[in-house]
Design a protein around this motif. Sequence first.
Motif, PDB file in Angstrom:
ATOM      1  N   GLU A  88     -11.231   9.792  45.758  1.00  0.00           N
ATOM      2  CA  GLU A  88     -12.653  10.074  44.718  1.00  0.00           C
ATOM      3  C   GLU A  88     -12.733   8.528  44.272  1.00  0.00           C
ATOM      4  OE1 GLU A  88      -9.237  11.789  45.097  1.00  0.00           O
ATOM      5  OE2 GLU A  88      -8.444  11.529  43.542  1.00  0.00           O
ATOM      6  N   ASP A  89     -12.110   7.644  43.924  1.00  0.00           N
ATOM      7  CA  ASP A  89     -11.820   6.466  43.334  1.00  0.00           C
ATOM      8  C   ASP A  89     -12.939   4.780  44.615  1.00  0.00           C
ATOM      9  OD1 ASP A  89      -9.981   6.769  41.365  1.00  0.00           O
ATOM     10  OD2 ASP A  89      -8.267   7.416  42.487  1.00  0.00           O
ATOM     11  N   LEU A  90     -12.535   5.252  45.849  1.00  0.00           N
ATOM     12  CA  LEU A  90     -13.573   5.015  46.365  1.00  0.00           C
ATOM     13  C   LEU A  90     -14.211   4.395  45.945  1.00  0.00           C
ATOM     14  CD1 LEU A  90     -11.973   3.350  48.964  1.00  0.00           C
ATOM     15  CD2 LEU A  90     -13.045   5.438  50.885  1.00  0.00           C
ATOM     16  N   ASN A  91     -15.500   5.100  45.602  1.00  0.00           N
ATOM     17  CA  ASN A  91     -16.999   4.801  45.466  1.00  0.00           C
ATOM     18  C   ASN A  91     -16.879   3.754  44.326  1.00  0.00           C
ATOM     19  OD1 ASN A  91     -18.154   5.900  47.236  1.00  0.00           O
ATOM     20  ND2 ASN A  91     -18.794   8.113  46.908  1.00  0.00           N
ATOM     21  N   VAL A  97      -7.876   1.839  39.982  1.00  0.00           N
ATOM     22  CA  VAL A  97      -7.402   3.315  40.121  1.00  0.00           C
ATOM     23  C   VAL A  97      -6.503   4.246  39.420  1.00  0.00           C
ATOM     24  CG1 VAL A  97      -6.332   4.397  42.193  1.00  0.00           C
ATOM     25  CG2 VAL A  97      -8.199   2.489  42.478  1.00  0.00           C
ATOM     26  N   ASP A  98      -5.599   3.322  39.639  1.00  0.00           N
ATOM     27  CA  ASP A  98      -3.826   3.312  38.436  1.00  0.00           C
ATOM     28  C   ASP A  98      -4.433   2.049  37.334  1.00  0.00           C
ATOM     29  OD1 ASP A  98      -1.545   4.136  36.712  1.00  0.00           O
ATOM     30  OD2 ASP A  98      -0.914   4.476  39.127  1.00  0.00           O
ATOM     31  N   LYS A  99      -4.109   2.545  36.481  1.00  0.00           N
ATOM     32  CA  LYS A  99      -4.452   1.193  34.917  1.00  0.00           C
ATOM     33  C   LYS A  99      -3.309   0.529  35.140  1.00  0.00           C
ATOM     34  CE  LYS A  99      -8.556   1.519  32.592  1.00  0.00           C
ATOM     35  NZ  LYS A  99      -8.804   0.698  31.603  1.00  0.00           N
ATOM     36  N   ALA A 100      -2.113   1.476  34.521  1.00  0.00           N
ATOM     37  CA  ALA A 100      -0.731   1.387  35.035  1.00  0.00           C
ATOM     38  C   ALA A 100       0.043   0.708  36.149  1.00  0.00           C
ATOM     39  CB  ALA A 100       0.489   2.425  34.960  1.00  0.00           C
ATOM     40  N   ARG A 101      -0.813   0.673  37.028  1.00  0.00           N
ATOM     41  CA  ARG A 101      -0.173  -0.005  38.955  1.00  0.00           C
ATOM     42  C   ARG A 101      -0.687  -1.451  38.597  1.00  0.00           C
ATOM     43  NH1 ARG A 101      -2.430   2.508  43.795  1.00  0.00           N
ATOM     44  NH2 ARG A 101      -4.515   1.306  43.819  1.00  0.00           N
ATOM     45  N   THR A 102      -1.988  -1.074  38.022  1.00  0.00           N
ATOM     46  CA  THR A 102      -2.790  -2.473  37.911  1.00  0.00           C
ATOM     47  C   THR A 102      -2.285  -3.549  36.726  1.00  0.00           C
ATOM     48  OG1 THR A 102      -4.600  -0.986  39.424  1.00  0.00           O
ATOM     49  CG2 THR A 102      -5.456  -3.555  39.267  1.00  0.00           C
ATOM     50  N   PHE A 113      -4.880   6.539  51.652  1.00  0.00           N
ATOM     51  CA  PHE A 113      -4.653   7.381  50.630  1.00  0.00           C
ATOM     52  C   PHE A 113      -2.973   6.748  51.074  1.00  0.00           C
ATOM     53  CE2 PHE A 113      -2.246   9.010  46.690  1.00  0.00           C
ATOM     54  CZ  PHE A 113      -2.172   7.735  46.154  1.00  0.00           C
ATOM     55  N   THR A 114      -2.142   5.920  50.410  1.00  0.00           N
ATOM     56  CA  THR A 114      -0.560   5.438  50.632  1.00  0.00           C
ATOM     57  C   THR A 114      -0.694   5.188  52.538  1.00  0.00           C
ATOM     58  OG1 THR A 114      -0.118   7.885  51.633  1.00  0.00           O
ATOM     59  CG2 THR A 114       0.469   7.877  50.172  1.00  0.00           C
ATOM     60  N   GLU A 115      -1.897   5.015  53.141  1.00  0.00           N
ATOM     61  CA  GLU A 115      -1.866   4.443  54.297  1.00  0.00           C
ATOM     62  C   GLU A 115      -2.367   2.572  54.089  1.00  0.00           C
ATOM     63  OE1 GLU A 115      -2.724   7.192  57.941  1.00  0.00           O
ATOM     64  OE2 GLU A 115      -1.310   8.129  57.065  1.00  0.00           O
ATOM     65  N   GLY A 116      -3.559   3.231  54.258  1.00  0.00           N
ATOM     66  CA  GLY A 116      -3.716   1.359  53.589  1.00  0.00           C
ATOM     67  C   GLY A 116      -5.147   1.531  53.801  1.00  0.00           C
ATOM     68  N   SER A 117      -5.992  -0.003  53.347  1.00  0.00           N
ATOM     69  CA  SER A 117      -7.229   0.119  52.929  1.00  0.00           C
ATOM     70  C   SER A 117      -8.341  -1.633  54.375  1.00  0.00           C
ATOM     71  CB  SER A 117      -7.337  -0.844  52.365  1.00  0.00           C
ATOM     72  OG  SER A 117      -6.826   0.073  50.943  1.00  0.00           O
ATOM     73  N   THR A 118      -9.200  -1.149  54.211  1.00  0.00           N
ATOM     74  CA  THR A 118      -9.847  -2.104  55.063  1.00  0.00           C
ATOM     75  C   THR A 118     -10.631  -2.336  54.934  1.00  0.00           C
ATOM     76  OG1 THR A 118      -9.298  -1.357  57.294  1.00  0.00           O
ATOM     77  CG2 THR A 118     -10.977  -2.478  57.679  1.00  0.00           C
ATOM     78  N   PHE A 119     -11.163  -3.405  54.133  1.00  0.00           N
ATOM     79  CA  PHE A 119     -12.298  -4.603  53.074  1.00  0.00           C
ATOM     80  C   PHE A 119     -13.633  -4.555  54.296  1.00  0.00           C
ATOM     81  CE2 PHE A 119     -12.126  -2.672  48.832  1.00  0.00           C
ATOM     82  CZ  PHE A 119     -10.869  -2.453  48.893  1.00  0.00           C
ATOM     83  N   THR A 120     -14.820  -4.363  54.806  1.00  0.00           N
ATOM     84  CA  THR A 120     -15.834  -5.057  55.672  1.00  0.00           C
ATOM     85  C   THR A 120     -16.602  -5.838  55.176  1.00  0.00           C
ATOM     86  OG1 THR A 120     -15.050  -3.333  57.213  1.00  0.00           O
ATOM     87  CG2 THR A 120     -16.956  -4.486  58.193  1.00  0.00           C
ATOM     88  N   LEU A 121     -17.225  -6.845  55.730  1.00  0.00           N
ATOM     89  CA  LEU A 121     -17.938  -7.630  54.874  1.00  0.00           C
ATOM     90  C   LEU A 121     -19.588  -7.356  56.244  1.00  0.00           C
ATOM     91  CD1 LEU A 121     -16.794 -10.573  53.841  1.00  0.00           C
ATOM     92  CD2 LEU A 121     -17.498  -9.166  52.731  1.00  0.00           C
ATOM     93  N   THR A 122     -20.698  -7.338  56.379  1.00  0.00           N
ATOM     94  CA  THR A 122     -20.675  -7.037  57.113  1.00  0.00           C
ATOM     95  C   THR A 122     -22.681  -8.146  57.560  1.00  0.00           C
ATOM     96  OG1 THR A 122     -20.887  -4.840  57.981  1.00  0.00           O
ATOM     97  CG2 THR A 122     -22.956  -5.021  59.605  1.00  0.00           C
TER      98      THR A 122
END
Length: 260
Positions: A193-196, A205-210, A240-249
């Motif tokens: 729900e935060d991805l967009n 995503v999480d103010k405290a964490r950031t 969530f909890t596994e990782g992320s990929t950021f892509t440039l095309t």
Amino acid sequence: YKTIPVNKSDTLELKMLTDSYNDMMMTLKAHDDNQQAFIMNASHELKTPLTVISSYASMLERFGKTREDLLDEGITAISEETARMKYLTEQFLSFTKVTHSDTNQDKEYVPAVKLIESVASRLEKVFKRNINIDSGGKNPYVYVNPPAFEQLLRIFLDNAYKYSSDDIDVNIDETDKSIIIAVTDYGIGIPKEDLNEIFTRFYRVDKARTRKTGGSGLGLSIAKQLAENNDIEISAESIFTEGSTFTLTMKKETDNDEAE
Ligand code: ADP
């Protein structure tokens, strides 16, 4: 009163003028609201460290000479919060700069792998972590403004470092039409729900964490703007909890392979 006769085409012209005036005013208002929102968010971000600094300063003023424990604690807090303010101010300036300058200029063909390797090798020393680059033997050239492209990569790599604790992977791929660069981490991931929202300025995503990791919520919005300025498509995938990929095309312009 005297009635001025108007014919149909005059009325139409007048309506068109009024419409474009209204459109212009709406644009100006949106621009103003946007600017005001930015200033409010920025001030809010600076307020927390500023409050900490001023409370420690007044405590030190009153008890600093007699209480050594407070002296140490106060100095540490003040220097940490000052560093945070410095970081935030730099981020604000960077955001303002990329939204007001045209990095679409001064583009050139640069070898993607070489550029990524040089950014990664510098960051590996700071992160004390491996950044694995895999291009499958390909060596595409990208048509970009090099400092803007470097800043984009740094934002992805910085985030990958902040939100994970393992190696970071960078994959470079080339198809007939595009060049794709993906930065993958195996960290905390981002809830669906935060991805967009993550490319929205000041979004976290999480103010405290950031706050603990020292973010500003501006990195990805700077990246989005830089990508837009350079005709690069930007996207994110995450589990969530596994990782992320950021892509440039990047769309290939002409015969990239021949460009040097
Ligand atoms: P920040 O300075 O807070 O990291 P960004 O705009 O770079 O701001 O990122 C926005 C938010 O997206 C972050 O606060 C974080 O919650 C999330 N995020 C960004 N990159 C990652 C990542 N690689 N892994 C997990 N969460 C991420």
